[in-house]
Design a protein around this motif. Structure first.
Motif, PDB file in Angstrom:
ATOM      1  N   GLU A   1      80.782 -18.721   5.256  1.00  0.00           N
ATOM      2  CA  GLU A   1      82.279 -19.213   5.515  1.00  0.00           C
ATOM      3  C   GLU A   1      83.367 -18.129   5.371  1.00  0.00           C
ATOM      4  N   ARG A   2      83.020 -16.905   5.015  1.00  0.00           N
ATOM      5  CA  ARG A   2      84.277 -16.053   4.617  1.00  0.00           C
ATOM      6  C   ARG A   2      84.341 -15.440   6.283  1.00  0.00           C
ATOM      7  N   SER A   3      83.270 -15.210   6.904  1.00  0.00           N
ATOM      8  CA  SER A   3      83.129 -14.599   8.392  1.00  0.00           C
ATOM      9  C   SER A   3      83.538 -15.793   9.385  1.00  0.00           C
ATOM     10  N   ALA A   4      83.027 -17.112   9.198  1.00  0.00           N
ATOM     11  CA  ALA A   4      83.691 -18.200   9.882  1.00  0.00           C
ATOM     12  C   ALA A   4      85.084 -18.145  10.098  1.00  0.00           C
ATOM     13  N   ALA A   5      85.777 -17.921   8.768  1.00  0.00           N
ATOM     14  CA  ALA A   5      86.964 -18.282   8.752  1.00  0.00           C
ATOM     15  C   ALA A   5      87.841 -17.289   9.504  1.00  0.00           C
TER      16      ALA A   5
END
Length: 578
Positions: free
Chosen positions: A59-63
């Motif tokens: 999720e962090r990278s996706a954001a």
């Protein structure tokens, strides 16, 4: 709604259809159970060629991927996550979007009201999690069969879109509880009909409901008038990150020196002063400044904040109301826009800076003009000496300055250039000349989070609109390793045209330039600040399916930057710790 249809899916399809109608082109989805209705609705829209979808497991990278997409397109990018820690992992990117004014729409799936506060699995207080960082935060109850969820979803989509793209763009959170059944399938013809129906419900969903305007009202600041500046005071224009062309335009019309950071979008024009640090320190230049005009967010020097803190310097900052003001001196005036009154420019003032900047640039230059007489000499020994000298120049070992200058020289307006929060952006800011390029950097908070993912988002958005151009990301080794998951290649998705150029000095040498390097014990500073690493980047590239190249000289790097590629490339440049 037919028998068996899930209210969650009806709501999700309505929201996705309205976002697409409003202009959303890209979306990012992270897998999760509670968010499946949204995820499947976006997948259906992708299958219908209505949206470009990216799926990421982190999720962090996706954001940050969503942040990069929105940075390039200027349009809000929805990111779908499930409940629990998944939402918390978005926080770094939401903060960066807030401070950099980049539109994001966080779609966070939650447990319904009856499952909150009773220690249900994967449940936390995630509504309004991002606090004041969001332009708008909504916590909506679960879809149910007793109301028109298509119209309700359209209202929520319109509200979120309006807030994310307001006078000060930024992130929005739409947190929605979902009850089981968490999704239901539609046949292909039903999917098309549902999308059409949802898109046609815009009037009922966005215009007929006063709640849309009420919910978004707090996200739109009141107007601040433009201001016309008188000529006279000795003025400089400072362009920080994200300033854009307005800074150069004002400097040009005002006839004032332009200090433009490398990621400002203003680093070009006849008034540009590249060696600004030295001149701001000079009593004969910086000491004579009477007025400063600031665009964007300056972050790359200590001289700029020091100037704005100086007594007697009038400061104007171009900024929307109700936003944080770059104001180190706590005395700046705010204006939504600035212009200059008609009249002749102060040629002596501008010339005083431009001439000094040219002299400093010449003194700092590492380029030596070729000795054409030696090159065409009738003496074989003289010609041979010339050839050897030229060969030695191109085979010289790379340092940070040669690295950033080579990447800058290889990049053109149809390309994209991204800097990580490493020493290299400061070196580039100090030396590279003016050039009208699209340059990006996460300088809202100047963190190293998600840099690879951000650059990948920029690359994917750029190549969706153009068949030419490459995105180059230049960063340090720790910044790369902090977001190595951003290198993940997803089967079935478009591969970004991207080069990652890593200045590998084995750790965080940016701390070597801070006061702590002089005051702390070297072994302790190395342990907790420099944080040495010995990762084999060639193996890392192979593991993620990237091409790998190593550049030890300027010639190596020039060749690596311009060689044809079939996929993403990792270029390693070994640097020494000075």
């Amino acid at each position: 709604m037919s028998v068996g249809d899930s209210p969650a899916s009806i709501y999700a399809r309505g929201l996705v259809a309205e976002l697409i109608r409003l202009g959303v082109r890209d979306a990012v989805v992270c897998p999760g159970s509670r968010s499946q209705a949204w995820a499947l609705a976006f997948a259906e829209a992708e299958a219908a060629e209505q949206i470009r979808l990216r799926v990421r497991i982190d999720e962090r990278s996706a954001a940050f991927l969503a942040l990069g997409l929105a940075s390039e397109t200027g349009l809000p990018v929805p990111i779908v996550v499930t409940s629990g820690t998944a939402v918390a992992n978005l926080h770094p990117a939401v903060l960066e979007a807030h401070h950099s004014h980049i539109p994001l729409i966080v779609l966070s799936a939650d447990r319904p009201e009856e499952l909150r506060g009773i220690r249900s699995n994967q449940t936390t207080a995630q509504a309004h999690l991002f606090g004041s960082a969001t332009r708008l935060s909504l916590d909506e109850d679960a879809p149910n069969a007793s109301r028109d969820e298509t119209a309700r979803a359209a209202e929520h989509a319109a509200t979120a879109f309006a807030a994310a793209t307001g006078a000060v763009p930024g992130p929005v959170q739409l947190n929605v509880g979902f009850r089981e059944p968490l999704s239901s399938a539609l046949a292909a013809d039903e999917t098309s009909a549902a999308t059409t129906a949802a898109a046609g419900s815009v009037t009922a969903g966005s215009d007929a409901s006063e709640s849309v305007a009420e919910k978004a009202a707090g996200a739109v600041p009141s107007a601040v008038p433009a201001h016309v500046l008188p000529r006279g005071p000795r003025t400089v224009v400072i362009a920080g990150n994200g300033a854009g062309p307005g800074a150069e335009d004002l400097a040009h019309h005002g006839g004032w020196p332009l200090i433009a950071e490398v990621s400002s979008g203003s680093r070009y024009g006849r008034a540009l002063i590249v060696p600004y640090r030295e001149l701001l320190d000079s009593p004969d230049h910086g000491g004579l400044i009477e007025r400063v005009i600031v665009f964007g967010q300056p972050t790359l020097s200590r001289q700029v904040p020091a100037l704005l803190r100086r007594e007697g310097v009038e400061t104007w900052v171009v900024s929307e109301p109700d936003t944080e003001l770059f104001d180190p001196g706590h005395n700046a005036h705010r204006a939504a826009s600035l212009s200059v009154e008609p009249g002749p420019i102060d040629r002596d003032w501008l010339g005083h800076w431009v001439v000094a900047a040219r002299e400093l640039t010449a003194e700092r230059s590492t380029d030596v003009a070729p000795d054409l007489e030696a090159a065409h000499s009738h003496d074989p020994a003289t010609r041979l000496a010339y050839v050897r000298g030229e060969f030695q120049a191109i085979r010289a070992a790379l340092d940070r300055r040669l690295l950033v200058e080579s990447v800058w020289r290889a990049t053109w307006p149809h390309d994209r250039l991204v800097f990580g929060a490493s020493r290299l952006i400061r070196v580039a800011d100090e030396y590279v000349p003016g050039k009208k390029l699209s340059v990006f950097a996460n300088r809202g908070l100047a963190g190293i989070d998600g840099t690879v993912a951000t650059a990948s988002g920029i690359a994917l958005a750029q190549q969706a609109e153009s068949e030419t151009g490459v995105t180059r990301l230049i960063l340090g080794d720790l910044t790369l390793l902090h977001d190595v998951g951003g290198m993940l290649r997803v089967p079935g998705e478009q591969v970004p045209r991207i080069q990652i150029i890593v200045g590998n000095d084995g750790g965080g040498t940016i701390f070597d330039g801070l006061e702590v390097a002089q005051s702390a014990a070297p072994d302790l500073a190395a342990r907790v600040l420099f944080t040495p690493q010995e990762v084999k980047l060639a193996s890392l590239a192979e593991a993620y399916g990237w091409e790998y190249r190593r550049a030890a000289t300027r010639a190596d790097l020039d060749q690596a930057l311009t060689a044809p590629t079939t996929g993403p490339v990792l270029i390693e440049v070994t640097l020494t710790r000075e």
